[in-house]
Design an enzyme around this catalytic site. Structure first.
Site, PDB file in Angstrom:
ATOM      1  N   HIS A  95       0.841  -1.195   0.000  1.00  0.00           N
ATOM      2  CA  HIS A  95       0.000   0.000   0.000  1.00  0.00           C
ATOM      3  C   HIS A  95       0.882   1.253   0.000  1.00  0.00           C
ATOM      4  O   HIS A  95       1.964   1.268   0.589  1.00  0.00           O
ATOM      5  CB  HIS A  95      -0.909  -0.012   1.228  1.00  0.00           C
ATOM      6  CG  HIS A  95      -1.969   1.046   1.207  1.00  0.00           C
ATOM      7  ND1 HIS A  95      -1.720   2.347   1.587  1.00  0.00           N
ATOM      8  CD2 HIS A  95      -3.275   0.992   0.835  1.00  0.00           C
ATOM      9  CE1 HIS A  95      -2.832   3.054   1.460  1.00  0.00           C
ATOM     10  NE2 HIS A  95      -3.786   2.258   1.010  1.00  0.00           N
ATOM     11  N   GLU A 167      -3.722   2.557  -7.017  1.00  0.00           N
ATOM     12  CA  GLU A 167      -3.939   3.661  -6.096  1.00  0.00           C
ATOM     13  C   GLU A 167      -3.034   4.832  -6.475  1.00  0.00           C
ATOM     14  O   GLU A 167      -1.945   4.979  -5.917  1.00  0.00           O
ATOM     15  CB  GLU A 167      -3.651   3.220  -4.665  1.00  0.00           C
ATOM     16  CG  GLU A 167      -4.542   2.086  -4.194  1.00  0.00           C
ATOM     17  CD  GLU A 167      -4.189   1.661  -2.782  1.00  0.00           C
ATOM     18  OE1 GLU A 167      -5.038   1.834  -1.909  1.00  0.00           O
ATOM     19  OE2 GLU A 167      -3.065   1.197  -2.571  1.00  0.00           O
TER      20      GLU A 167
END
Length: 261
Positions: A95, A167
């Site tokens: 992430h 992302e």
């Protein structure tokens, strides 16, 4: 047909009691697991209790991170072996916040992905918009170098099991606005990168999620895009009613898409 996947990323929010209560409120209101997967990524200490609360509902419980080693002298780390034994279905790896705040590298994420696949926990590989130009069969393609570094050495059989989450850094964080057109272009380029590295057949089977300021107002437009197979929702997933609204909107969008075919 790729099965849609709606996932919440709670980050460092909610204690055990709050997490379990949330699961109990939504577990009987989810779409059929055959049509759509729904998951929640919560803090590690809540995961076993959430798995128990979810029962046979089909709700997927997701870890937000894991160590690059199965076991050993790594104080504070989270074992993939332990996650698997606790009934955790998926693990988010790489992430953008793990990279920015804790210095995780492509090599770190690559090792974690390998261990997750070996242990039977499905990795959700997070990647941002880092791209380079590269010649592929005489043509210039934009390649997600970060993702390809993470996937290096992952076999054809293994790569079929992964989920990718796109992302982009411009869309992560409160107050930002997701752009469905840019989100689709990023996911399309990721799929093309995977096709160049493996094959179009493989790339067509891999689910690509979009993460970045997804909310009830934009989820339908995002889910309507052909290369977006689901979303990774941050802040907007913390409220039960909001999350259920987004699941329903995604399901309706998917049903409409099927009706047009």
């Amino acid at each position: 047909m790729r099965k849609p996947f709606i996932a919440a990323n709670w980050k460092m929010h909610k204690n055990v009691a709050e997490s379990v209560d949330f699961v109990k409120q939504i577990k009987d209101k989810l779409p059929n697991e055959k049509d759509m997967e729904v998951g929640i990524a919560a803090q590690a200490f809540s995961l076993p209790s959430m798995v128990q609360a979810a029962g046979q509902s089909g709700l997927k419980i997701i870890a937000q991170n894991a160590a690059a080693e199965y076991s050993g002298p790594y104080t504070g780390e989270i074992s993939l072996r332990g996650l698997h034994d606790a009934g955790v279905s998926y693990v988010m790896l790489g992430h953008i916040e793990r990279r920015r705040l804790f210095g995780e590298t492509n090599e770190d994420v690559h090792k974690k992905v390998q261990l997750a696949l070996q242990r039977g926990v499905t990795p959700i590989i997070c990647t941002d918009e880092t791209m380079v130009q590269q010649e592929v069969n005489g043509e210039i393609h934009y390649v997600f170098h970060q993702l390809m570094t993470v996937l290096h050495g992952i076999s054809l059989d293994q790569v079929k099991q992964i989920v990718v989450s796109y992302e982009p850094s411009w869309a992560v964080g409160a107050g930002q606005h997701a752009n469905p057109t840019l989100a689709e272009e990023g996911c399309r380029l990721i799929r093309r990168t995977i096709a160049d590295y493996y094959s179009f057949e493989i790339a067509d089977k891999i689910r690509i999620l979009y993460g970045g300021s997804v909310n009830p107002n934009n989820i339908s437009a995002i889910m309507a895009k052909p290369n977006i197979d689901g979303v990774l929702i941050g802040r907007a997933s913390l409220d039960v009613d909001n999350f259920l609204r987004m699941i329903d909107a995604a399901k309706q969008t998917e049903d409409e898409a099927k009706g047009d075919k």
